[in-house]
Design an enzyme around this catalytic site. Structure first.
Site, PDB file in Angstrom:
ATOM      1  N   HIS A 416       5.769  14.767 -20.736  1.00 55.28           N
ATOM      2  CA  HIS A 416       4.997  15.156 -19.556  1.00 55.28           C
ATOM      3  C   HIS A 416       5.926  15.764 -18.527  1.00 55.28           C
ATOM      4  O   HIS A 416       6.626  15.044 -17.814  1.00 55.28           O
ATOM      5  CB  HIS A 416       4.322  13.929 -18.919  1.00 55.28           C
ATOM      6  N   GLU A 510      22.865  18.522 -20.843  1.00 56.02           N
ATOM      7  CA  GLU A 510      22.386  19.906 -20.847  1.00 56.02           C
ATOM      8  C   GLU A 510      23.207  20.817 -19.942  1.00 56.02           C
ATOM      9  O   GLU A 510      23.255  22.026 -20.165  1.00 56.02           O
ATOM     10  CB  GLU A 510      20.899  19.957 -20.460  1.00 56.02           C
TER      11      GLU A 510
END
Lengths: 705, 705
Positions: A416, A510
């Site tokens: 989500h 990341e």
């Protein structure tokens, strides 16, 4: 679930309507830690902390500023002191260890203004062997129904210009590299200017976020944080260089114009200081958890700790996109390059990850970019009403993917992305979790990328704290475990709500794929484990094997060796651990065996050695087995690490598989050079291993008899 | 399938009814190998072989003894000589290399008796660059319809007392350790007395089985064997120590009283001598295959080379039994111990292996003991009519296992234990293969344990040769590939019938589990690759990781290191390779990655170095990829092996994963100590590795660009 091994409470109440005395003292059970609390001659409440009879926190004042009320500042008297000794053990549903001992001594001090307002305040102070915590309680009282807190002025007066490991007091993000400076060199506002990669960031003053960890000149370790952050604003710590003082600076709301609004009675979060002579003690400390309420959810059998893979890193590498229109990956945002022309979250690709997971003892697959809305995400102002969390893109057959996963014994992890539009998410929450319930999906990774909508709210303010907690509690009702990214920091609520399994809240893996500053330096995790990790589980997503990101990202790389990446599965604690790299990066790699084998839930955790920012070695015992796993990482410096196998059982022989940096390994020059050996080890054995610059060491240890 | 790169035949026929001359000569295309063939002054046919102008096989006579006919012995004249030069390439359906060049020069010599019988015989002799082959052809002729051969007297007159690597000329079994002796020390009958473990063995005289390999004092390597063994008895070689001469001794039939019965016209198998200055040349030689007929089956798309696991080793370890009554495992037979009380081939256990295979890039699962009859197997005389090859035990749901395998992408390998009752098997063959066809099973492991029924027949006699070949051809009709155990030796028929995928026919891995002599010594495979392996693929079942067989077999062990076991996947050639150990022995072992990765079908094979009985290093290129795999093994001696990476492509960079003996590894003292490293390699690189005593080295090499 909670097994109280024994419970021992002594309460001594000196209840009198008059001022009882001006100072109260509480010592930790081992008597090394002492808090003195009192009011000075002007009636200003203060506290002091001692460790082994030396001052650790010098006289520090406490106070509040309110809207429409005079501040809490002075003119207080002590009206009662209640002393408690507490000793109880409780079991973790999942965690770093099976059983936690919650042993402390507490004083609860009632204060009352001697001025005509006669307002009351209670301060509860706990002394643990591993630190202190205190909180404010605003009791019911005449004339005050609701308090609007404009500022909390809790001071932490340091005893010297300690070395601190800090990130700026950003109201929107914890995704900063840690700085190592003296207190007097903390310059959050200068650091703030270097931001090139954060979609949301607001740093209004020279403050730091917590946990912030320090080492005194005498080698004592302190870490400042808070526990049980509920219906309150997150606390940053403002730096007063001149006075070597930290003062609480709550995250505010430009929209509402205050920091906190509460009806009486209420308690604030605990303000905490972990204290340890050795750095490792900070990690072993469970004080933050102990300061939270017991488990309200029971056994949470529907969630099992797991490793997972997912459609995620490929977007960061610019191989595929979140949106079906194939415009949105991290290359397009960070490098101003053309995007790939490939949507990542297809049924076929998800099945490929499921197959890989099924083959490799990996329990879950995360699929990002599966639902409509991603074409209108980062960079758009009007992000409300975009995501509905239930409509898949036409090339993603959600039900079929879930069915295929079940057939293969692999759980799908829902995703989500709220795009920091929490009102939209709250409207959709029941619908979204109902869908998950109907599909038998029991975990969600949620995301809050970008500035919060409505404008003027910040990720770490009271309004968002309440949102995050609401999502957590609502999810629990639907038997959903939550792994929040761009979250509010962890403050130990996982004890109370064990469906709060992990979170981001740090500069993650990341950044290595695209950060403009070249990614996380080799020292990053050796600071993180002594700072961010003290607050709770980290979804760091370790395990990148294709260190140079070849051929996807020229000029970026992971700044560690592969052995370092492996070690992170032990060094970092989380009941979910991603094997973040692409399946093709793992295929054919013998070192991947460590990821297959490594546990995610533990009976025991021991920090064997470590220094903040330099190195750390942690041994953990797998839950319910006699298997141990050892992880060790170093910063940019090569070093020799000695592992003393004293934690093993006396009567057993073990096979150890050693995953170590090869002799020529180096985080930059030869990061993928790893050497794997096996050896027999027994209790008492001592082995020395070389860690390469930016290197690591991972060991699996299994009994042979 | 067969792509003739070019075909060049010159035939020169000197056809005349009269004696043309007394000697004919044929030289190999490179002219290094020369065969002279002639008849001496008594009309006795003989041949001589030269290598680089030196005699390799001195004057050796040829002849036959017949029932009801005078022998072929002397009084022959040469009536015609036909010379042929042949050069053709053909592609292997699966094999050590993609393309095989079949380049030779041949003379076909017609002989006729000058006596009144005037019988005719043709001898066809081929000179290859890598050796020689010759066969007899019995042409149609008046007065002889059928020949009953009582003895074939083909001589191989050696030029010195060579060092020989030999097993006894057992008519029933090749499952002997190799002996390394001078020719004059060959003592097969003494060795025969040492048999304690073979259920069937018959060694009537001082002879050896082929391939038998020798090294001359000048370092030339010779290996004697036969090719295209069809409708004929297997050949052993009788030792004449005095004359340093080997003479063919065909395996007989006590039941029928002769060696071979054939109707004219017919040809014998080829008698072959591989010749190489270096030992590795013997392995690279494809002469045995070239002497067989081209592929009769086409592409054989229904069989793909594969790795497999299976319910097999557990019976050898005494963990489970073949029979459902749980009486029959190798502990009961070889150690006189109680059996386990557990049937191995249950549906559940088969599924466990299927799951393991599916996870680990392993294509097949073999299930032994699945069918009724095993309670009446070894040790029983009346073994006919016991097995029917179609009736599963009640705890084994064959169809469900096959279905489950298909679901997981894993092929079930059928198992047919004939218990050396071939008449029963032939009666059941159509039914058995029909069942396989109906289930989509395309491979069978067949077994022939025990003395052949009917009595008086031997595994290697003409009757059994015909049975083995019949089974192979019949299986092909049902699209079934055959892996025969206790087989007739390979003679290159896999070229003609590529469904003949592999076979045992040597002392295999299982001897390590229970042999009374302590198992196969460390040198075993370094002899096998230069002897048995010259005949064809070996189903050796390598890959034992639990070297000490702990806790199942005290006193037995595998006498190599784990790295040696890994190397065998490259060193041994077979299009099926078992990962023979229990799944639990592989779980958690990083070294297992090599078994996951290693190929089973090849575009190219290069023997990098080797000496018979000492060590060998082989590099093979995976079919259809640019991946290379290198395997190296040593005997009981530690040694350094240099790998020259000249075989790699010029313009590529490769990642090599090195699986080597750790510094403390030793086949007995520390056999499981393995070290795994990766390194970048390029064409021209030279790396030296230490092999432990009984050790090995396995390397996977994959291009990174």
């Amino acid at each position: 679930m909670v097994i109280a091994s024994f419970l021992f409470i002594i309460s001594i109440s000196c209840n009198s309507p008059e001022k009882v005395k001006t100072e109260a003292v509480v010592k930790s059970p081992d008597e090394d830690v002492q808090i003195s609390f009192g009011v000075d001659d002007r009636g200003k409440p203060y506290y002091t902390v001692f460790f082994k009879e030396k001052v650790v926190i010098d006289t520090s004042y406490l106070g509040f500023e309110f809207k429409n009320h005079p501040p809490f500042e002075d003119n207080f008297k002590l009206t009662s002191i209640e002393e408690t000794a507490f000793n109880q053990s409780w079991d973790m549903v999942w965690g770093e260890q099976k059983t936690v001992n919650n042993k402390y001594r507490e004083i609860a001090v009632d204060l009352q203004e001697e001025s005509e307002t006669q307002r009351k305040l209670k301060v509860i102070l706990r002394a643990y062997d591993d630190g202190i915590g205190f909180r404010y309680h605003f009791p019911e009282q005449e004339g005050v129904d609701t308090l609007i807190i404009m500022d909390e002025n809790t001071e932490f007066k340091l005893t010297g210009d300690h070395t601190a490991w800090w990130i700026p007091g950003d109201w929107d993000s914890y995704e900063w590299l840690y700085n190592t400076t003296k207190i007097t060199d903390i310059n959050a506002l200068e650091v703030a200017k270097t931001n090139k990669d954060l979609a949301a960031s607001y740093i209004p003053e020279n403050a730091v976020n917590t946990p912030v960890t320090m080492r005194t000149d005498s080698g004592l370790h302190l870490s400042f944080h808070e526990a049980a952050l509920i219906d309150y604003a997150g606390m940053t710590l403002k730096i007063d260089k001149e006075n070597l003082k930290l003062t609480s600076e709550l995250v505010g709301s430009d929209r509402l114009g205050y920091k906190v609004l509460r009806e009486l009675p209420f308690s604030t979060p605990w303000r905490t200081i972990q204290i340890s002579e050795n750095a490792g003690g900070l990690i072993e400390s469970k004080m933050i958890l102990n300061l939270n309420e017991p488990n309200k959810l029971g056994e949470v059998k529907w969630f099992k700790p797991m490793k997972y893979v997912g459609i995620w890193w490929e977007m960061h590498l610019g191989i595929s996109t979140w949106d079906i229109g194939a415009t949105q990956d991290m290359s397009t945002w960070t490098k101003d390059q053309a995007s790939s022309t490939k949507h990542g979250a297809t049924t076929e690709n998800a099945k490929r990850y499921i197959d890989f997971a099924a083959k490799n003892n990996i329990g879950g697959v995360l699929v990002e970019g599966w639902n409509t809305g991603w074409e209108h995400w980062i960079g758009f102002e009007d992000r409300e009403g975009v995501f509905d969390f239930v409509t898949p893109y036409p090339d993603y057959d959600l039900k079929e993917v879930v069915r295929y996963g079940k057939e293969k014994g692999v759980d799908i992890i829902m995703h989500h992305e709220t795009s920091a539009a929490p009102r939209t998410y709250e409207q959709q929450m029941d619908t979204a979790y109902s869908l998950m319930e109907s599909l038998g999906i029991h975990a969600v990774k949620s995301g809050y990328v970008g500035p919060i909508i409505p404008k003027g709210e910040y990720h770490h303010g009271q309004w968002m704290v309440n949102h995050y907690n609401k999502a957590m509690i609502k999810a629990a009702e639907y038997e959903v475990a939550v792994n929040a990214h761009e979250p509010i920091k962890a403050t130990g609520l996982r004890r109370t709500y064990p469906n709060m399994i992990s979170r981001e809240g740090l500069r993650g893996q990341e950044f290595n794929a695209w950060a403009s500053d070249g990614g996380n330096p080799p020292e990053h995790l050796s600071i993180v484990v002594f700072t961010r990790m003290l607050s709770g589980p980290i979804d760091f997503t370790p395990g990148i094997f294709n260190i140079k990101l070849d051929p996807h990202k020229e000029g970026n790389q992971v700044n560690t060796t592969i052995a370092h990446q492996l070690a992170l599965y032990v060094v970092i604690y989380s009941p979910i651990q991603m094997a973040a790299d692409l399946p093709e990066s793992y295929e054919g790699q013998p070192a991947f065996q460590f990821i297959r084998d490594v546990a995610v839930d533990w009976d025991q955790t021991i920090v064997l050695n470590g220094e903040v920012g330099d190195f750390v070695t942690i041994a953990r015992k797998e839950k319910g087995t006699d298997n141990w796993f050892v992880g060790s990482i170093t910063d940019e410096n090569e070093r020799e690490i000695t592992v003393q196998f004293d934690f093993l059982d006396e009567d057993k022989t073990y096979e150890a598989i050693i995953y170590r940096d090869a002799d020529d390994a180096h985080w930059d020059e030869n990061p993928e050079s790893i050497s794997i050996n096996n050896m027999v080890v027994e209790k008492g054995d001592q082995k020395t291993f070389r860690l390469a610059p930016g290197g690591g060491l991972a060991i699996s240890v299994k009994p042979t008899n």
